[in-house]
Structures are given as C-alpha cells and as structure tokens.
Design a protein around this motif. Structure first.
Motif, PDB file in Angstrom:
ATOM      1  N   MET A   1      -6.872 107.272  85.447  1.00 32.77           N
ATOM      2  CA  MET A   1      -6.322 106.830  84.175  1.00 32.77           C
ATOM      3  C   MET A   1      -7.203 107.384  83.059  1.00 32.77           C
ATOM      4  N   ALA A   2      -6.552 107.919  82.024  1.00 27.28           N
ATOM      5  CA  ALA A   2      -7.281 108.452  80.879  1.00 27.28           C
ATOM      6  C   ALA A   2      -7.876 107.305  80.070  1.00 27.28           C
ATOM      7  N   ARG A   3      -8.902 107.655  79.328  1.00 24.96           N
ATOM      8  CA  ARG A   3      -9.588 106.655  78.512  1.00 24.96           C
ATOM      9  C   ARG A   3      -9.567 107.111  77.052  1.00 24.96           C
ATOM     10  N   LEU A   4      -9.387 106.183  76.138  1.00 23.34           N
ATOM     11  CA  LEU A   4      -9.341 106.479  74.712  1.00 23.34           C
ATOM     12  C   LEU A   4     -10.254 105.504  73.988  1.00 23.34           C
ATOM     13  N   THR A   5     -11.102 106.036  73.136  1.00 24.88           N
ATOM     14  CA  THR A   5     -11.981 105.188  72.340  1.00 24.88           C
ATOM     15  C   THR A   5     -11.589 105.352  70.881  1.00 24.88           C
ATOM     16  N   ILE A   6     -11.335 104.244  70.215  1.00 26.60           N
ATOM     17  CA  ILE A   6     -11.027 104.290  68.780  1.00 26.60           C
ATOM     18  C   ILE A   6     -11.893 103.274  68.054  1.00 26.60           C
ATOM     19  N   ARG A   7     -12.164 103.557  66.824  1.00 27.61           N
ATOM     20  CA  ARG A   7     -12.927 102.617  65.993  1.00 27.61           C
ATOM     21  C   ARG A   7     -11.942 101.881  65.096  1.00 27.61           C
ATOM     22  N   LEU A   8     -12.091 100.570  65.053  1.00 27.48           N
ATOM     23  CA  LEU A   8     -11.219  99.722  64.240  1.00 27.48           C
ATOM     24  C   LEU A   8     -12.063  98.881  63.303  1.00 27.48           C
ATOM     25  N   PRO A   9     -11.537  98.568  62.132  1.00 26.18           N
ATOM     26  CA  PRO A   9     -12.226  97.594  61.283  1.00 26.18           C
ATOM     27  C   PRO A   9     -12.315  96.259  62.046  1.00 26.18           C
ATOM     28  N   ASP A  10     -13.379  95.541  61.814  1.00 24.08           N
ATOM     29  CA  ASP A  10     -13.588  94.269  62.519  1.00 24.08           C
ATOM     30  C   ASP A  10     -12.403  93.326  62.364  1.00 24.08           C
ATOM     31  N   GLU A  11     -11.827  93.264  61.173  1.00 25.05           N
ATOM     32  CA  GLU A  11     -10.703  92.351  60.932  1.00 25.05           C
ATOM     33  C   GLU A  11      -9.505  92.705  61.820  1.00 25.05           C
ATOM     34  N   LEU A  12      -9.226  93.994  61.952  1.00 25.10           N
ATOM     35  CA  LEU A  12      -8.104  94.420  62.787  1.00 25.10           C
ATOM     36  C   LEU A  12      -8.376  94.104  64.253  1.00 25.10           C
ATOM     37  N   TYR A  13      -9.581  94.396  64.704  1.00 18.28           N
ATOM     38  CA  TYR A  13      -9.921  94.081  66.092  1.00 18.28           C
ATOM     39  C   TYR A  13      -9.810  92.578  66.350  1.00 18.28           C
ATOM     40  N   ASP A  14     -10.309  91.776  65.428  1.00 20.70           N
ATOM     41  CA  ASP A  14     -10.238  90.319  65.594  1.00 20.70           C
ATOM     42  C   ASP A  14      -8.788  89.845  65.702  1.00 20.70           C
ATOM     43  N   ARG A  15      -7.890  90.441  64.890  1.00 19.71           N
ATOM     44  CA  ARG A  15      -6.470  90.080  64.970  1.00 19.71           C
ATOM     45  C   ARG A  15      -5.870  90.481  66.307  1.00 19.71           C
ATOM     46  N   LEU A  16      -6.199  91.719  66.761  1.00 21.11           N
ATOM     47  CA  LEU A  16      -5.703  92.174  68.058  1.00 21.11           C
ATOM     48  C   LEU A  16      -6.200  91.280  69.179  1.00 21.11           C
ATOM     49  N   ALA A  17      -7.492  90.945  69.153  1.00 21.42           N
ATOM     50  CA  ALA A  17      -8.066  90.100  70.202  1.00 21.42           C
ATOM     51  C   ALA A  17      -7.429  88.721  70.194  1.00 21.42           C
ATOM     52  N   ALA A  18      -7.181  88.169  69.016  1.00 21.65           N
ATOM     53  CA  ALA A  18      -6.557  86.842  68.920  1.00 21.65           C
ATOM     54  C   ALA A  18      -5.123  86.889  69.433  1.00 21.65           C
ATOM     55  N   ASP A  19      -4.385  87.950  69.075  1.00 23.85           N
ATOM     56  CA  ASP A  19      -3.006  88.083  69.550  1.00 23.85           C
ATOM     57  C   ASP A  19      -2.961  88.262  71.061  1.00 23.85           C
ATOM     58  N   ALA A  20      -3.885  89.075  71.585  1.00 26.10           N
ATOM     59  CA  ALA A  20      -3.952  89.289  73.035  1.00 26.10           C
ATOM     60  C   ALA A  20      -4.276  87.974  73.745  1.00 26.10           C
ATOM     61  N   ASP A  21      -5.218  87.226  73.187  1.00 28.56           N
ATOM     62  CA  ASP A  21      -5.596  85.939  73.777  1.00 28.56           C
ATOM     63  C   ASP A  21      -4.404  84.980  73.782  1.00 28.56           C
ATOM     64  N   ALA A  22      -3.674  84.963  72.665  1.00 23.04           N
ATOM     65  CA  ALA A  22      -2.503  84.087  72.569  1.00 23.04           C
ATOM     66  C   ALA A  22      -1.433  84.494  73.586  1.00 23.04           C
ATOM     67  N   ALA A  23      -1.352  85.809  73.881  1.00 21.61           N
ATOM     68  CA  ALA A  23      -0.368  86.295  74.851  1.00 21.61           C
ATOM     69  C   ALA A  23      -0.875  86.154  76.284  1.00 21.61           C
ATOM     70  N   GLY A  24      -2.165  85.806  76.432  1.00 20.16           N
ATOM     71  CA  GLY A  24      -2.737  85.623  77.761  1.00 20.16           C
ATOM     72  C   GLY A  24      -3.008  86.907  78.503  1.00 20.16           C
ATOM     73  N   VAL A  25      -3.275  87.978  77.755  1.00 17.89           N
ATOM     74  CA  VAL A  25      -3.575  89.271  78.396  1.00 17.89           C
ATOM     75  C   VAL A  25      -4.854  89.836  77.800  1.00 17.89           C
ATOM     76  N   PRO A  26      -5.529  90.728  78.540  1.00 20.31           N
ATOM     77  CA  PRO A  26      -6.718  91.376  77.976  1.00 20.31           C
ATOM     78  C   PRO A  26      -6.337  92.215  76.756  1.00 20.31           C
ATOM     79  N   THR A  27      -7.279  92.400  75.862  1.00 13.31           N
ATOM     80  CA  THR A  27      -7.026  93.171  74.638  1.00 13.31           C
ATOM     81  C   THR A  27      -6.504  94.569  74.945  1.00 13.31           C
ATOM     82  N   ALA A  28      -7.096  95.253  75.923  1.00 14.89           N
ATOM     83  CA  ALA A  28      -6.660  96.611  76.273  1.00 14.89           C
ATOM     84  C   ALA A  28      -5.196  96.627  76.721  1.00 14.89           C
TER      85      ALA A  28
END
Length: 107
Positions: A1-28
């Motif tokens: 599997m290929a790997r991709l690294t991106i830089r995100l503003p902290d606020e965007l990452y926090d929103r993604l992590a919160a949405d992923a948590d609410a959906a019950g899946v890992p952020t990736a």
C-alpha cells in the motif's frame, strides 16, 4: 500500500480526528473514505450551478441581442464585432470559429 504524508493546520486535523472518532474509525480510514467519495465528484455542486448560471446569462443576452437588433441593427452589429474581437484577442475563439460580420459594423 502506498503512503502519503501531508501537512495540515492543527484546526483541520483536530476536526478530522473528531469526525473520525465520532464515526468510530481511525483518522487515516476516515480520510481515505473522504478521498474515495470525492474522487471525480463535485461535492458542492459548483459545476452544475455554474452551468445553470452560464445558461441563464446566455438566454438573457440572446433576448437582449434580439431586442437591440430589432431596434438598432447597427448597434447590434457593432457590439457583435466588438465581442468577436475581444474573444479573438483573448484566444477564446479562433479566426474561423465565427463568421465575419456584415454591414453596419464599424470598429
């Protein structure tokens, strides 16, 4: 599997992590799902709305041109010639794309 690294503003990452948590899946996994859903899609309908607006503008201009043509044919011919020149100058049409305009047009 290929790997991709991106830089995100902290606020965007926090929103993604919160949405992923609410959906019950890992952020990736959450980001992979979002990317798959957006692949080739127009999620906000921008292009559809733009096409609708474009179509409406063309209709309005056709009505206006028809009215001006009936009232002042020389004015319409001049406006069409000016428009043709602007489109040619900007590379939006080629020399053979529109027929040459006839009498009544003066530059």
């Amino acid at each position: 599997m290929a790997r991709l690294t991106i830089r995100l503003p902290d606020e965007l990452y926090d929103r993604l992590a919160a949405d992923a948590d609410a959906a019950g899946v890992p952020t990736a996994a959450f980001v992979r799902d979002a990317l798959e859903q957006l692949n080739g899609a127009d999620p906000f309908g921008f292009h559809a709305r733009f096409d609708e607006l474009h179509s409406t503008v063309i209709q309005v201009l056709a009505i206006l041109a028809s009215d001006v043509g009936a009232r002042a044919p020389k004015s319409l011919a001049k406006g069409m010639e000016d428009t043709r020149r602007l489109l040619l100058d900007r590379g939006l049409i080629g020399a053979g794309d529109l027929p040459a305009l006839g009498e009544g047009a003066s530059s």
